[in-house]
Write a protein that holds these residues in place. Structure first.
Motif, PDB file in Angstrom:
ATOM      1  N   VAL A  77      -3.075  13.547  -3.992  1.00 32.90           N
ATOM      2  CA  VAL A  77      -2.019  14.391  -3.247  1.00 32.90           C
ATOM      3  C   VAL A  77      -1.344  13.426  -2.330  1.00 32.90           C
ATOM      4  CG1 VAL A  77      -3.352  15.659  -1.589  1.00 32.90           C
ATOM      5  CG2 VAL A  77      -1.389  16.558  -2.536  1.00 32.90           C
ATOM      6  N   GLY A  78      -0.233  13.557  -2.054  1.00 35.91           N
ATOM      7  CA  GLY A  78       0.711  13.077  -0.914  1.00 35.91           C
ATOM      8  C   GLY A  78       1.161  14.123   0.110  1.00 35.91           C
ATOM      9  N   TYR A  79       1.170  13.921   1.317  1.00 29.41           N
ATOM     10  CA  TYR A  79       1.332  15.181   2.298  1.00 29.41           C
ATOM     11  C   TYR A  79       2.224  14.690   3.332  1.00 29.41           C
ATOM     12  CZ  TYR A  79       0.124  18.905   5.551  1.00 29.41           C
ATOM     13  OH  TYR A  79       0.270  19.981   6.573  1.00 29.41           O
ATOM     14  N   LEU A  80       3.351  15.443   3.511  1.00 28.53           N
ATOM     15  CA  LEU A  80       4.169  15.251   4.507  1.00 28.53           C
ATOM     16  C   LEU A  80       4.209  16.534   5.524  1.00 28.53           C
ATOM     17  CD1 LEU A  80       6.525  13.604   6.372  1.00 28.53           C
ATOM     18  CD2 LEU A  80       8.119  14.632   4.612  1.00 28.53           C
ATOM     19  N   PRO A  81       3.564  16.506   6.532  1.00 28.86           N
ATOM     20  CA  PRO A  81       3.492  17.655   7.436  1.00 28.86           C
ATOM     21  C   PRO A  81       4.724  18.048   8.148  1.00 28.86           C
ATOM     22  CG  PRO A  81       1.742  16.060   8.077  1.00 28.86           C
ATOM     23  CD  PRO A  81       2.754  15.391   7.131  1.00 28.86           C
ATOM     24  N   MET A  90       4.913   1.031  16.136  1.00 32.16           N
ATOM     25  CA  MET A  90       4.633   0.101  15.193  1.00 32.16           C
ATOM     26  C   MET A  90       5.733  -0.140  14.278  1.00 32.16           C
ATOM     27  SD  MET A  90       0.896   1.567  13.717  1.00 32.16           S
ATOM     28  CE  MET A  90       0.428   0.177  12.471  1.00 32.16           C
ATOM     29  N   TYR A  91       6.059  -1.336  13.606  1.00 33.10           N
ATOM     30  CA  TYR A  91       7.293  -1.344  12.586  1.00 33.10           C
ATOM     31  C   TYR A  91       7.044  -0.530  11.344  1.00 33.10           C
ATOM     32  CZ  TYR A  91       8.422  -5.435  16.057  1.00 33.10           C
ATOM     33  OH  TYR A  91       8.809  -5.833  16.790  1.00 33.10           O
ATOM     34  N   VAL A  92       7.981  -0.476  10.626  1.00 27.59           N
ATOM     35  CA  VAL A  92       7.950   0.199   9.545  1.00 27.59           C
ATOM     36  C   VAL A  92       6.968  -0.293   8.356  1.00 27.59           C
ATOM     37  CG1 VAL A  92       8.892   1.199   7.514  1.00 27.59           C
ATOM     38  CG2 VAL A  92      10.132   1.226   9.627  1.00 27.59           C
ATOM     39  N   ARG A 137      11.821   9.378   5.803  1.00 26.83           N
ATOM     40  CA  ARG A 137      11.882   8.544   4.885  1.00 26.83           C
ATOM     41  C   ARG A 137      10.506   7.934   4.994  1.00 26.83           C
ATOM     42  NH1 ARG A 137      16.678   7.162   1.907  1.00 26.83           N
ATOM     43  NH2 ARG A 137      18.588   8.264   2.618  1.00 26.83           N
ATOM     44  N   VAL A 138      10.251   7.338   6.194  1.00 28.06           N
ATOM     45  CA  VAL A 138       8.841   6.813   6.478  1.00 28.06           C
ATOM     46  C   VAL A 138       7.645   7.507   6.081  1.00 28.06           C
ATOM     47  CG1 VAL A 138       7.333   5.731   8.108  1.00 28.06           C
ATOM     48  CG2 VAL A 138       9.894   5.043   7.991  1.00 28.06           C
ATOM     49  N   GLY A 139       7.777   8.864   6.605  1.00 24.77           N
ATOM     50  CA  GLY A 139       6.856   9.763   6.145  1.00 24.77           C
ATOM     51  C   GLY A 139       6.548  10.213   4.524  1.00 24.77           C
ATOM     52  N   LEU A 140       7.961   9.869   3.938  1.00 24.07           N
ATOM     53  CA  LEU A 140       7.781  10.162   2.567  1.00 24.07           C
ATOM     54  C   LEU A 140       7.340   9.005   1.836  1.00 24.07           C
ATOM     55  CD1 LEU A 140      11.238  11.897   1.370  1.00 24.07           C
ATOM     56  CD2 LEU A 140       8.826  12.987   1.018  1.00 24.07           C
ATOM     57  N   ALA A 141       7.731   7.587   2.350  1.00 31.21           N
ATOM     58  CA  ALA A 141       7.149   6.453   1.779  1.00 31.21           C
ATOM     59  C   ALA A 141       5.491   6.500   1.991  1.00 31.21           C
ATOM     60  CB  ALA A 141       7.382   5.367   2.441  1.00 31.21           C
ATOM     61  N   ASN A 142       5.202   6.852   3.213  1.00 30.10           N
ATOM     62  CA  ASN A 142       3.538   6.903   3.232  1.00 30.10           C
ATOM     63  C   ASN A 142       3.138   7.898   2.493  1.00 30.10           C
ATOM     64  OD1 ASN A 142       1.132   6.314   5.024  1.00 30.10           O
ATOM     65  ND2 ASN A 142       1.417   8.286   5.452  1.00 30.10           N
TER      66      ASN A 142
END
Length: 298
Positions: A77-81, A90-92, A137-142
């Motif tokens: 599962v991928g989770y974006l709270p 930190m850098y992307v 977008r960073v959260g989604l990428a993660n």
């Protein structure tokens, strides 16, 4: 079955946040989990992502029990709270590399998710330099790093400006073509823009579970129009198949029509015949609006 929930309840002290709720989500499907603030949306998502345990009932993700098979659930599962937790200093790319090492995924995957989420022009920046939209977008990428089959997104469009909203919506719809996406929101327009199905929760209980197409087939719609001048409701009520007119503010009106036919052309003709200018003209699903209002105001 991507997500299976059977008779799940959760208590915080004497308060029951979830009361024996059950639903299933298949792949690929984008399901909107809709409800007012405090309805239990975030609690359900935290249970599905193993952050907290239910007091009773069964919850499975990709066939794995969220209590008995915690690690397997986390891997699938991928989770974006709702409050996207990022290390702003930190850098992307550095942040994604850090998380890739935790997931033990190939570093080539980092460039893939950066491209997939449209982060390429911002990938050299520190996260603190990014707009709210790019932080999402960073959260989604993660969340996509380990290529999960299921994405769970808690209020993914909160705080975005209109341009950012469109970008994130399109991104989620694109991802949803091959994955299961379960997203919470209290904004019905977001559900209409992205989802195949809606589950409505109120006071910890499921009060509706419907396909969006079924709601669209119900013969009712709301047209939102803004004129450059005030119009008497009585004149708008003369339009064909009108059941209600509400002047929401200034020169903005919500006109409810009892028909599946797109009535915006009739509103346009009305403006033309009465020498009015139209500043905005939109349509929304009156059935979803009415259903939500009826089920969550009791």
């Amino acid at each position: 079955m991507s997500i299976e929930v059977i008779g799940v309840s959760k208590l915080y002290g004497n308060q029951k946040a979830l009361n024996k709720i059950s639903f299933k989500v298949n792949k690929p499907e984008i399901v909107g989990f809709l409800g007012p603030n405090g309805a239990g949306k975030s609690t359900m998502m935290k249970i599905l992502t193993t952050f907290i345990n239910a007091n009773e009932g069964l919850a499975k993700v990709n066939g794995f029990d969220v209590i008995k098979n915690t690690k397997q659930v986390q891997q699938s599962v991928g989770y974006l709270p709702e409050h996207n937790p990022l290390y702003l200093e930190m850098y992307v790319k550095e942040y994604l590399e850090f998380n890739a090492s935790i997931y033990k995924v190939n570093k080539a995957r980092i460039n893939e998710v950066i491209e997939q989420t449209g982060l390429t022009p911002e990938s050299h920046k520190k996260i603190e330099q990014l707009s709210k939209g790019f932080r999402q977008r960073v959260g989604l990428a993660n969340a996509l790093l380990h290529n999960p089959d299921v994405l769970i997104l808690d209020e993914p469009t909160t705080g975005l400006d209109p341009n950012q909203l469109v970008d994130i919506r399109n991104l989620i719809k694109s991802i949803g073509k091959t994955k299961t996406i379960f997203l919470s929101t209290h904004i019905m327009q977001e559900v209409e823009a992205m989802c195949d199905r809606v589950i409505i929760i109120n006071k910890g209980e499921i009060v509706a579970d419907k396909k969006l197409q079924d709601l669209r087939n119900e013969k009712e719609q709301i047209v939102i129009v803004e004129f450059d001048y005030r119009v008497e409701d009585a004149f708008l009520l003369k339009l064909p198949k009108v059941s209600n007119v509400v002047n929401t503010h200034d020169f903005v009106y919500e006109i409810t029509f009892k028909t599946a036919e797109d009535m915006r052309s009739y509103v346009f003709d009305f403006a033309h015949d009465n020498q009015l200018k139209i500043l905005q003209l939109n349509q929304k699903n009156a059935s979803l609006e009415s259903l939500f209002r009826d089920l969550t105001s009791k």
